[in-house]
Design an enzyme around this catalytic site. Structure first.
Site, short mmCIF file in Angstrom:
data_model
loop_
_atom_site.label_atom_id
_atom_site.label_comp_id
_atom_site.label_asym_id
_atom_site.label_seq_id
_atom_site.Cartn_x
_atom_site.Cartn_y
_atom_site.Cartn_z
N HIS A 36 3.53 -5.10 3.77
CA HIS A 36 3.49 -5.61 5.14
C HIS A 36 3.04 -7.07 5.12
O HIS A 36 2.30 -7.48 4.24
CB HIS A 36 2.49 -4.82 6.00
N GLU B 144 -0.01 -4.66 11.77
CA GLU B 144 0.70 -4.23 10.57
C GLU B 144 2.17 -4.63 10.68
O GLU B 144 2.81 -4.98 9.70
CB GLU B 144 0.55 -2.72 10.41
N HIS C 4 0.84 -1.19 0.00
CA HIS C 4 0.00 0.00 0.00
C HIS C 4 0.87 1.24 0.00
O HIS C 4 2.09 1.18 0.16
CB HIS C 4 -0.98 0.01 1.19
N CYS D 73 6.03 5.97 4.32
CA CYS D 73 4.82 5.24 3.90
C CYS D 73 4.16 5.91 2.69
O CYS D 73 3.23 5.37 2.11
CB CYS D 73 3.82 5.13 5.04
N HIS E 224 4.83 0.11 -0.58
CA HIS E 224 5.62 -0.73 0.33
C HIS E 224 4.69 -1.78 0.88
O HIS E 224 3.47 -1.66 0.80
CB HIS E 224 6.26 0.11 1.45
N ASP F 171 -4.79 -10.72 0.00
CA ASP F 171 -3.47 -11.34 -0.01
C ASP F 171 -2.77 -11.15 -1.36
O ASP F 171 -3.34 -11.40 -2.42
CB ASP F 171 -3.57 -12.83 0.31
N HIS F 172 -1.53 -10.70 -1.28
CA HIS F 172 -0.69 -10.43 -2.45
C HIS F 172 -1.34 -9.43 -3.40
O HIS F 172 -1.26 -9.57 -4.62
CB HIS F 172 -0.29 -11.73 -3.16
#
Length: 136
Positions: free
Chosen positions: A42, A125, A15, A34, A40, A80-81
């Site tokens: 998490h 996070e 994100h 960020c 980037h 996810d991904h």
């Protein structure tokens, strides 16, 4: 008597924290690294807890297999991904902060959890940064 059951899950996502209506400089001051235009990622950890009365027939508050399937369908398969900013419609006009992500997840799951049961979602996070939402 009420009992709480919990299920852990995880997803990996990228994100960028920024506001489209702010300058890059203003975003950089507020969101720092960020605000990276290249995003980037998490490794998010999730704990979903459901509180309710024990069913006298089954001995369950809720079948954990069903809760696991709901989390998979509503969270893991959708997030996810993924790049949250680009791939998840809920964040098209909503900054994907941990606070906003946990509320989106709670709303998705709340629709699928039996009325009368309380729902709490904790989203990590990082191992040290986490948020909790109970629908309040």
């Amino acid at each position: 008597m009420k009992v709480t059951i919990s299920r852990k899950a995880h997803f990996n996502a990228a994100h960028r924290l920024y506001r489209k209506d702010w300058t890059f400089e203003q975003n950089d001051v507020v969101f720092g690294k960020c605000n990276n235009p290249n995003f980037h990622g998490h490794n998010y950890e999730l704990i979903v807890s459901v509180t309710g009365k024990i069913d006298p027939e089954t001995g369950f508050v809720m079948d954990v297999k069903i809760l696991s399937e709901l989390i998979k369908e509503e969270v893991e398969e959708r997030f996810d991904h993924k790049n949250l900013n680009l791939d998840v419609p809920e964040f098209e006009n909503l900054n994907p902060t941990a606070e906003n992500i946990v509320v989106v997840i709670w709303n998705k799951l709340r629709k699928r959890i039996k009325v009368g049961f309380d729902l709490e979602v904790v989203l990590y996070e990082t191992p040290r940064n986490f948020v909790t939402y109970k629908g309040e």
